[in-house]
Scaffold this motif. Structure first.
Motif, PDB file in Angstrom:
ATOM      1  N   VAL A 177      27.796  29.274  22.787  1.00  5.20           N
ATOM      2  CA  VAL A 177      28.292  29.420  21.414  1.00  5.20           C
ATOM      3  C   VAL A 177      29.719  28.905  21.314  1.00  5.20           C
ATOM      4  CG1 VAL A 177      28.912  31.108  19.628  1.00  5.20           C
ATOM      5  CG2 VAL A 177      26.741  31.316  20.858  1.00  5.20           C
ATOM      6  N   PHE A 178      30.552  29.279  22.272  1.00  2.44           N
ATOM      7  CA  PHE A 178      31.934  28.798  22.297  1.00  2.44           C
ATOM      8  C   PHE A 178      31.977  27.267  22.345  1.00  2.44           C
ATOM      9  CE2 PHE A 178      35.427  27.250  24.964  1.00  2.44           C
ATOM     10  CZ  PHE A 178      36.519  27.701  24.250  1.00  2.44           C
ATOM     11  N   VAL A 179      31.202  26.675  23.236  1.00  2.00           N
ATOM     12  CA  VAL A 179      31.202  25.217  23.394  1.00  2.00           C
ATOM     13  C   VAL A 179      30.731  24.527  22.120  1.00  2.00           C
ATOM     14  CG1 VAL A 179      30.065  23.314  24.604  1.00  2.00           C
ATOM     15  CG2 VAL A 179      30.988  25.236  25.897  1.00  2.00           C
ATOM     16  N   LEU A 180      29.665  25.026  21.521  1.00  2.00           N
ATOM     17  CA  LEU A 180      29.117  24.377  20.330  1.00  2.00           C
ATOM     18  C   LEU A 180      30.057  24.509  19.138  1.00  2.00           C
ATOM     19  CD1 LEU A 180      25.349  25.363  20.695  1.00  2.00           C
ATOM     20  CD2 LEU A 180      26.426  23.144  21.180  1.00  2.00           C
ATOM     21  N   VAL A 181      30.663  25.671  18.976  1.00  2.00           N
ATOM     22  CA  VAL A 181      31.598  25.857  17.861  1.00  2.00           C
ATOM     23  C   VAL A 181      32.799  24.928  18.011  1.00  2.00           C
ATOM     24  CG1 VAL A 181      33.227  27.473  16.796  1.00  2.00           C
ATOM     25  CG2 VAL A 181      30.892  28.210  17.310  1.00  2.00           C
ATOM     26  N   TRP A 182      33.358  24.883  19.207  1.00  2.00           N
ATOM     27  CA  TRP A 182      34.532  24.047  19.415  1.00  2.00           C
ATOM     28  C   TRP A 182      34.184  22.567  19.388  1.00  2.00           C
ATOM     29  CZ3 TRP A 182      39.466  23.694  18.890  1.00  2.00           C
ATOM     30  CH2 TRP A 182      40.254  24.844  18.860  1.00  2.00           C
ATOM     31  N   THR A 183      32.997  22.177  19.843  1.00  2.00           N
ATOM     32  CA  THR A 183      32.584  20.777  19.774  1.00  2.00           C
ATOM     33  C   THR A 183      32.457  20.332  18.325  1.00  2.00           C
ATOM     34  OG1 THR A 183      31.415  20.940  21.889  1.00  2.00           O
ATOM     35  CG2 THR A 183      30.809  19.121  20.437  1.00  2.00           C
ATOM     36  N   ALA A 184      31.860  21.183  17.497  1.00  2.00           N
ATOM     37  CA  ALA A 184      31.736  20.848  16.076  1.00  2.00           C
ATOM     38  C   ALA A 184      33.116  20.717  15.430  1.00  2.00           C
ATOM     39  CB  ALA A 184      30.911  21.917  15.365  1.00  2.00           C
ATOM     40  N   ALA A 185      34.019  21.637  15.753  1.00  2.00           N
ATOM     41  CA  ALA A 185      35.367  21.583  15.180  1.00  2.00           C
ATOM     42  C   ALA A 185      36.110  20.340  15.659  1.00  2.00           C
ATOM     43  CB  ALA A 185      36.142  22.847  15.559  1.00  2.00           C
ATOM     44  N   TRP A 188      37.558  33.264  24.073  1.00  2.00           N
ATOM     45  CA  TRP A 188      38.242  32.952  22.819  1.00  2.00           C
ATOM     46  C   TRP A 188      39.732  33.240  22.850  1.00  2.00           C
ATOM     47  CZ3 TRP A 188      35.906  30.124  19.213  1.00  2.00           C
ATOM     48  CH2 TRP A 188      34.502  30.043  19.240  1.00  2.00           C
ATOM     49  N   HIS A 189      40.289  33.682  23.998  1.00  2.00           N
ATOM     50  CA  HIS A 189      41.698  34.077  23.983  1.00  2.00           C
ATOM     51  C   HIS A 189      42.644  32.895  23.787  1.00  2.00           C
ATOM     52  CE1 HIS A 189      41.667  32.799  28.235  1.00  2.00           C
ATOM     53  NE2 HIS A 189      42.991  32.778  28.165  1.00  2.00           N
ATOM     54  N   LEU A 190      42.277  31.709  24.313  1.00  2.00           N
ATOM     55  CA  LEU A 190      43.127  30.550  24.075  1.00  2.00           C
ATOM     56  C   LEU A 190      43.047  30.089  22.627  1.00  2.00           C
ATOM     57  CD1 LEU A 190      42.810  28.282  27.239  1.00  2.00           C
ATOM     58  CD2 LEU A 190      44.645  29.828  26.604  1.00  2.00           C
ATOM     59  N   VAL A 213      39.694  39.807  16.250  1.00  2.00           N
ATOM     60  CA  VAL A 213      38.890  39.281  15.142  1.00  2.00           C
ATOM     61  C   VAL A 213      37.794  38.365  15.672  1.00  2.00           C
ATOM     62  CG1 VAL A 213      38.935  37.820  13.084  1.00  2.00           C
ATOM     63  CG2 VAL A 213      40.768  39.482  13.474  1.00  2.00           C
ATOM     64  N   LEU A 214      38.156  37.465  16.584  1.00  2.00           N
ATOM     65  CA  LEU A 214      37.172  36.543  17.154  1.00  2.00           C
ATOM     66  C   LEU A 214      36.101  37.287  17.942  1.00  2.00           C
ATOM     67  CD1 LEU A 214      39.674  33.777  18.284  1.00  2.00           C
ATOM     68  CD2 LEU A 214      37.937  33.544  16.500  1.00  2.00           C
ATOM     69  N   ARG A 253      30.959  38.697  19.454  1.00  2.00           N
ATOM     70  CA  ARG A 253      30.505  39.587  20.523  1.00  2.00           C
ATOM     71  C   ARG A 253      28.993  39.763  20.543  1.00  2.00           C
ATOM     72  NH1 ARG A 253      29.100  44.795  19.298  1.00  2.00           N
ATOM     73  NH2 ARG A 253      29.544  45.394  21.454  1.00  2.00           N
ATOM     74  N   ARG A 254      28.332  39.547  19.433  1.00  3.34           N
ATOM     75  CA  ARG A 254      26.867  39.718  19.385  1.00  3.34           C
ATOM     76  C   ARG A 254      26.153  38.797  20.370  1.00  3.34           C
ATOM     77  NH1 ARG A 254      26.287  37.650  13.296  1.00  3.34           N
ATOM     78  NH2 ARG A 254      28.373  38.581  13.296  1.00  3.34           N
ATOM     79  N   TYR A 255      26.785  37.671  20.722  1.00  8.18           N
ATOM     80  CA  TYR A 255      26.149  36.737  21.645  1.00  8.18           C
ATOM     81  C   TYR A 255      26.321  37.157  23.102  1.00  8.18           C
ATOM     82  CZ  TYR A 255      26.124  34.004  17.390  1.00  8.18           C
ATOM     83  OH  TYR A 255      25.921  33.592  16.098  1.00  8.18           O
TER      84      TYR A 255
END
Length: 469
Positions: free
Chosen positions: A111-119, A307-309, A351-352, A357-359
């Motif tokens: 999820v992290f990779v896909l969200v950041w790749t899209a952004a 997500w801390h960075l 917040v993030l 967290r559901r994932y």
């Protein structure tokens, strides 16, 4: 979440080694704090506070605690695999073990990779991605190296656990000797690319210490800490190793990438040190409020780490957007901003975590806490408290699925490591990084991760298994 945490905490078996759960949370939390403190961001780019103020580098001997996380991983993997094998002695459980272990790790990572790749793709298509933004896109995936190494530890647990059961401390010694041989070939003989082998030897040696802890064989932690610390000091003082136990920009030799024998010695002393603190920590963790906090933190630890960075970059972006000055790193004004900046990063991370967290915890087990490994107060036995529940049925538990599961884990491993090196800058420009002598681009790395996930999650079998620990 509150009721779920309270229920999990209340259901904790009385013999559980709660200290291991605390070590997992504390090690990741220390890494997060270290990253937030070391970031030296200016309008011109990103640097490292330790490079600006070299006198602070000895602090890395306390803040570099990734070896503790890998120690805990070895402990947990040993108990979980043995538990599963006891429940299903008539079948291969490798694929089921791998799938169950990797699921919680890979789901939030993907999820992290896909969200950041899209952004990142959207930014670059819009003409952005240069300057400070480009530096952020290159840096945002760097912590994924740890997840790649952890994937390798999971995949190699069964054969290395068999070596441990046959040779005990000898298996650890063999890995440590291999790490020393690699450094000798690297620094004395100048053999190219040999240093990359220590990504395996160094971290797997620390992981092996977790096996020894699971069997109650770390009986002299003071001696272990002393030997490890003395070894690290001597290697840094008289060898080709830098003082910092984390990577530094522009340095010719890093103790981290690839890891060195000095970092292994550092991991040994940390192992002894945390063992020395086990008894006083046990009393603290018997307090219900403290234990509930540890349980809650374990449930979101991986999401917070991922997500801390992002949170830290968001704080700096807000400063720039509001026209607030970014003082020179290590200046008095910079230090004055540290407390509010850390609080803001913590709040934004919260917040993030609430969003993602559901994932990490898509569903709660129906019995007992699953926030960490089961206890081990001595050698593991068939009647010990580590347990696995689930059917383990279907092709996912068969021997035929093991090669597919291993291939999937390998693809995820190299994909995640590749992405940690390439970053997400230059997505459409073919920007490459060298991964074990092979050039790799971010799109290729992402494709490897997705393919590996499908192999492990879908095609390695449909059996279900629930591991405790």
């Amino acid at each position: 979440m509150g009721n779920s945490v309270a229920a999990l905490a209340a259901a904790t078996p009385t013999g559980r080694d709660r200290y291991v759960d605390l070590l997992r949370v504390a090690s990741l939390g220390t890494v997060v704090l270290g990253h937030w403190l070391m970031a030296a961001v200016t309008p011109q780019g990103m640097g490292n506070l330790l490079a600006v103020v070299p006198a602070l580098q000895p602090l890395t001997w306390l803040l570099q605690v990734m070896p503790v996380f890998f120690l805990v991983g070895g402990f947990s993997h040993a108990l979980s695999y043995r538990s599963l094998a006891r429940r299903h002695p008539d079948r291969s459980v490798y694929a089921a073990f791998l799938r169950a272990r990797l699921r919680r790790l890979l789901r939030p990572t993907l999820v992290f990779v896909l969200v950041w790749t899209a952004a990142a793709g959207a930014l670059q298509l819009a003409g952005g991605g240069g300057g400070l933004t480009g530096a952020a896109l290159r840096m945002i995936t760097q912590p994924l190296w740890f997840i790649g190494i952890y994937l390798a530890m999971v995949a190699l647990t069964p054969p290395l656990l068999r070596l441990h059961e046959r040779h005990g401390w000898g298996a650890f010694a063999a890995l440590a000797a291999a790490a020393a041989a690699v450094d000798l070939l690297r620094f004395a003989a100048g053999v190219p690319y040999v240093e990359f082998l220590n990504f395996a030897f160094v971290w797997l040696a620390v992981h092996q210490l977790g096996f020894l802890r699971a069997d109650g064989r770390l009986t002299r932690p003071g001696l272990l800490a002393g030997l490890g610390l003395a070894g690290a000091v001597l290697l840094v003082a008289f060898g080709p190793y830098p003082l910092s136990m984390v990577g530094m920009p522009g340095e010719k030799v890093s103790n981290m990438a690839p890891p060195t024998l000095a970092l292994l010695a550092h991991g040994i002393w940390l192992t002894g040190a945390v063992q020395l603190l086990a008894r006083p920590a046990a009393g603290l963790l018997r307090r219900p409020r403290v234990w509930r906090g540890v349980v809650a933190a374990n449930g979101i630890a991986m999401t917070g780490f991922l997500w801390h960075l992002t949170a830290m970059l968001g704080v700096y972006a807000a400063q720039l957007g509001l026209g607030l000055a970014l003082p020179e790193p290590a200046s008095a004004a910079w230090w004055a901003q540290v407390p509010p900046r850390l609080l803001a990063a913590l709040a934004l991370t919260g917040v993030l975590v609430a969003v993602f967290r559901r994932y990490e915890t898509p569903g709660l087990p129906r019995s007992g806490p699953a926030t960490g490994p089961a206890p081990a107060t001595g050698p593991a036995t068939a009647t010990g408290p580590a347990r696995a529940t689930g059917t383990g049925s279907g092709s996912g538990s068969g021997a035929g699925s093991a090669p597919r599961a291993a291939l999937g884990a390998a693809l995820c491993l190299f994909g995640v490591l590749g992405l940690s090196m390439t970053g997400l800058g230059g997505l459409f420009e073919g920007r490459t990084a060298v991964l074990v002598a092979v050039p790799v681009t971010a799109p290729v790395a992402i494709g490897m991760v997705l393919s590996g996930w499908l192999l492990v999650e879908r095609w390695a079998g449909s059996g279900t298994v629930r591991l405790r620990g």
